[in-house]
Design a protein around this motif. Structure first.
Motif, mmCIF file in Angstrom:
data_model
loop_
_atom_site.group_PDB
_atom_site.id
_atom_site.type_symbol
_atom_site.label_atom_id
_atom_site.label_comp_id
_atom_site.label_asym_id
_atom_site.label_seq_id
_atom_site.Cartn_x
_atom_site.Cartn_y
_atom_site.Cartn_z
ATOM 1 N N SER A 273 14.606 -9.944 8.147
ATOM 2 C CA SER A 273 14.395 -11.366 7.851
ATOM 3 C C SER A 273 13.203 -11.549 6.931
ATOM 4 O O SER A 273 13.255 -12.329 5.974
ATOM 5 C CB SER A 273 14.151 -12.144 9.140
ATOM 6 N N ASP B 163 20.732 -15.261 6.843
ATOM 7 C CA ASP B 163 20.023 -14.496 7.860
ATOM 8 C C ASP B 163 20.812 -14.549 9.164
ATOM 9 O O ASP B 163 20.770 -15.541 9.879
ATOM 10 C CB ASP B 163 18.612 -15.067 8.047
ATOM 11 N N GLU B 164 21.533 -13.497 9.437
ATOM 12 C CA GLU B 164 22.398 -13.438 10.625
ATOM 13 C C GLU B 164 23.161 -14.742 10.826
ATOM 14 O O GLU B 164 23.010 -15.393 11.855
ATOM 15 C CB GLU B 164 21.559 -13.111 11.862
HETATM 16 MG MG LIG Z 1 15.664 -11.475 11.928
#
Ligand SMILES: [Mg+2]
Ligand SMILES: Nc1ncnc2c1ncn2[C@@H]1O[C@H](COP(=O)(O)OP(=O)(O)O)[C@@H](O)[C@H]1O
Lengths: 270, 534
Positions: free
Chosen positions: A63, A191-192
């Protein structure tokens, strides 16, 4: 490293268009949270109109790395960085780079979907409105284009004026994607994006990602290796702030050159 | 060993049992609090609502042959006594009388008893004996009730006329005063000066003419009288002009009582007080309270919100910010009279005095802004409620999820845009919470107001038809202060008790009404920002 060579080959094979060189080029990036180094001397090149995935155990800096591309780390006072990230040749850390402009060119979709407490319509046009667009025709056009682009149009076209908070989790995440593509970015960071979604919603978003790469450069962080396998053209494996290996996805998953990568993708650790 | 284990087990159960006792105790504590609150509300509501109900008038015959007339107010079981409200303050000196129950021989509800609501001396309770219109007495008995009624109707029309003239007189007076001030500002003997002077003189003469007319009219009206007798036959002549309303409670049905009750209620909220505030309406006090709260909100909300935004969003978290935050939190606990002192010293004498010197020097030594008034009171209250607003807004701001801010920034919004479009709208419920608390506090505070602008009796409202229509420098009336004044400062405290309850009830209703509106708003916002996620 023959990674870059491979990359160039990949981008030349599938994208013979005007865009020369990589979309994003990272050189010697270090990042510190206070005294704690979270990214260690990372260099890589991300090609245009491909899906690039970052994988690695949690806490390895995926991240953090992703947030460097649109300088979201600027928001934290304790962060220090050095190195270069070039976006189409321009260093994003340069004085001359306007962070507002940068964020318009590099959209972001977050792990936890974060639609604004406004109508669906207003969510999509948010980026345009803050950029000063007032023309209703342009806004309407952008809403339709973006929602179609995010595969959400048929589901919400009847209720554009309803609150976005009434949507399901998967719809919300796709709305956030629509919101990001409404301002016509070059790159979309994710991000995910599926970690809070059920399998059906996840499948839809993955389908959408494959769709998006026809127009945008997509960089996705995921902890789900199957997902990386399904959507990514290129995969980077990170571990403890270091970029361990970066190659075509099938290479990473079938014959990685690093022991660490192999252990991770085969599930022996992580 | 075994017995020891058992003992431990036993003591444990006992401890559990004791824990249960604590639960019961805390529940009892809560119950007591709730009961006290409910009791308070019920007491105020019942007393406040029943104060204006037209009750029956009882006549008592005592063993010593004397009689008493009045509505029942209280009983004292131990002393076997009954208290009645006799009215007729001008005859008896007091409004109430205690009767020994053992001495009561006979008790009845006489049909033809009258209650007169008067401009002065409170109620008269007694019997109609005669009418004296234009000095000539006597009407035959059958007609006197209807004649009385008719005479009162005529009189009420005449009173309206008189009031109109009085208003005209007040306007003229105002003109003369503003002309006087204009004259001071104008060069003596200039053309304009001459004109103003002539105008002033003509207004003054007109005023004098009107005054003479009003005086003679009043004298004429005063000759129309009704002759009443009290229960023991004492004669009392009352000018019709003095009588605002007459009714015969014992003849009234429940519905006509309800009608009268409604009329009194509406008078209460629309009319000005009489007789040292113990009678008449509460309109100026209601109006004053409302407008003070509104102006207070206009000052406190923007300032408080801006301060909170700065503290939470812009200021770098550090020693100074923490110090400011602690100070703000503690300011909420500063005794309100201290704010009153500050308001008096800073706003009234400091700023107000300076304004007077600069802009109103021709009116000095009589102060314009240099004395307590609505503006200064509202500002003082704004200061007093600001900490509450700041704290609540800060809480609202910190409740906005980080993800939403990042979402906005990631779309290329600036910090200010994010604040204005996402963060502030979402912290609206927090701000409204602050407003609710501020309103509740400001409407209820009395002590600081006594220093910075509240009046026992304000001659004029702060809003009227004289340019510039809104006069924030004027003193104003306030329900909270009214309660104190009527309940503890009036010459006739016992007679004022119903008024105290009515005023208290109104104050409660107002605070609940104002903050209720804000609460409904807040609820709407909340549901807008949280509905149906996932
Ligand atoms: Mg992360
Ligand atoms: N705001 C922060 N302040 C300090 N350290 C942080 C912060 N965010 C992340 N880190 C640290 O940086 C490292 C990488 O975190 P992150 O990028 O979130 O990992 P990942 O996304 O791969 O799980 C972790 O060791 C984490 O503790």
């Amino acid at each position: 490293m023959d990674v870059n060579h491979d990359l160039e080959k990949a981008s030349q094979e599938e994208r013979p268009q005007s865009e020369e060189g990589p979309a994003i080029e990272v050189e010697g990036l270090n990042l510190y949270y206070g005294a704690n180094q979270a990214l260690k001397d990372i260099s890589l090149k991300i090609p245009h109109r491909q899906v690039t995935a970052f994988i690695g155990p949690s806490g390895c800096g995926k991240s953090t790395f992703l947030r460097c591309f649109n300088r979201m780390n600027d928001l934290l006072d304790i962060v220090r960085m050095d190195g270069i990230i070039r976006l189409d040749g321009m260093n994003v850390f340069d004085e001359a780079c306007d962070v507002i402009e940068l964020r318009r060119r590099v959209g972001m979709v977050f792990q936890k979907s974060n639609p604004f407490p406004m109508s669906i319509y207003e969510n999509v046009v948010y980026g345009l409105r803050i950029a000063g667009v007032r023309d209703k025709a342009i806004l309407d056009e952008a809403v339709e284009r973006s929602l179609k682009g995010a595969a959400l149009w048929t589901e919400v076209k009847e209720r554009l004026k309803d609150s976005a908070l009434g949507l399901s989790g998967g719809q919300m995440q796709r709305l956030c994607i629509a919101r990001a593509i409404a301002v016509n970015p070059d790159v979309i960071l994710m991000d995910e994006p599926c970690s809070a979604l059920d399998p059906i919603a996840t499948a839809k978003v993955e389908e959408l990602i494959l769709e998006l790469k026809n127009q945008y450069t997509v960089v996705i962080v995921t902890h789900n290796m199957q997902q990386a396998g399904r959507v990514a053209d290129l995969t980077a494996f990170m571990y403890l702030g270091e970029l361990i290996e970066y190659d075509r996805t099938e290479v990473i998953f079938t014959r990685p050159s690093q022991r660490h990568t192999e252990d991770y993708v085969t599930g022996r650790f992580g | 060993m075994k017995s020891k284990n058992q003992a431990t087990a036993k003591s444990m159960t006992r401890r559990h049992a004791r824990g249960e006792v604590w639960v019961w105790l805390s529940a009892a504590g809560m119950l007591t609090t709730v009961l006290m609150l409910v009791g308070l509300l019920v007491l105020v509501t019942v007393n406040g609502l029943s104060a204006l109900w037209p009750r029956s008038i009882h006549e008592f015959e005592m063993t010593d042959g004397s009689k008493a007339l009045g509505e029942l107010t209280k009983r004292n079981k131990e002393k076997a006594g009954t208290q009645i409200k006799t009215g007729n303050r001008d005859l008896y000196g007091i409004d109430f009388k205690w009767l020994e129950e053992s001495e009561i021989q006979n008790q009845q509800l006489p049909d033809d008893v009258y209650v007169l609501e008067r401009l002065e001396h409170g109620q008269f309770v007694g019997y109609l004996s005669d009418l004296k219109l234009l000095g000539q007495p006597a009407l035959n008995n059958e007609n006197k009730h209807s004649e009385f009624k008719r005479a009162l109707v005529t009189m009420s029309a005449k009173r309206d006329e008189l009031n109109r003239w009085s208003d005209e007189m007040a306007d003229l007076n105002q003109n003369v005063e503003s002309l006087r001030l204009a004259l001071i500002d104008t060069k003596e003997n200039s053309e304009r000066w001459q004109r103003l002077r002539e105008e002033s003189i003509s207004d003054e003469t007109e005023f004098e003419v009107l005054r003479a007319k009003v005086e003679s009219f009043r004298v004429e009206l005063m000759t129309q009288k009704v002759v009443m007798t009290d229960v023991n036959g004492r004669i009392k002549e009352i000018a019709l002009f003095q009588i605002l309303r007459s009714y015969q409670p014992n003849q009234m049905s429940w519905f006509s009582r309800l009608g009268l009750y409604g009329k009194r209620m509406s008078e209460l909220i629309t009319e000005a007080p009489r007789e040292a505030n113990t009678e008449g309406g509460l309109f100026p006090a209601i109006f004053g309270t409302a407008i003070m709260v509104i102006i207070m909100s206009i000052f406190t909300m923007p300032l408080g919100v801006i301060a909170a935004v700065y503290l939470r969003e812009y200021a770098k978290e550090g020693f100074l910010v923490r110090l400011v935050r602690i100070t703000v939190n503690n300011l909420a606990g500063v005794p309100s009279i201290v704010y009153g002192m500050f308001g008096l010293g800073f706003f009234v004498y400091g700023i107000g005095g300076t304004i007077d010197e600069w802009f109103f020097s021709n009116r000095l030594p009589s102060p314009t802004f240099g004395t307590g008034g609505l503006l200064w009171a509202s500002l003082t209250m704004a200061l007093l409620t600001m900490p509450v607003v700041i704290v609540a807004t800060e809480e609202g701001l910190s409740a906005v999820p980080k993800g939403l801010r990042e979402g906005s920034l990631a779309l290329g919004a600036t910090k200010l845009q994010t604040l204005l479009r996402v963060v502030l709208p979402m912290s609206m419920p927090g701000m409204l919470t602050g407003l609710i608390l501020a309103i509740a506090r400001a409407a209820g505070e009395v002590a600081p107001l006594m220093l910075v602008g509240v009046a026992k009796l304000a001659a004029n409202l702060v809003v009227d038809d004289v340019f510039p229509y809104f006069h924030p420098e004027r003193k104003f009336m306030h329900l909270g202060f009214h309660i104190y004044d009527v309940g503890f400062q009036s010459p006739n405290v016992e007679a004022a008790i119903p008024m105290v309850f009515v005023t208290t009830l109104l104050l409660l209703v107002m605070v609940l009404g104002l903050s209720g509106t804000a609460m409904v708003l807040r609820q709407r916002m909340r549901s807008r920002y949280t509905s149906g996620a996932f």
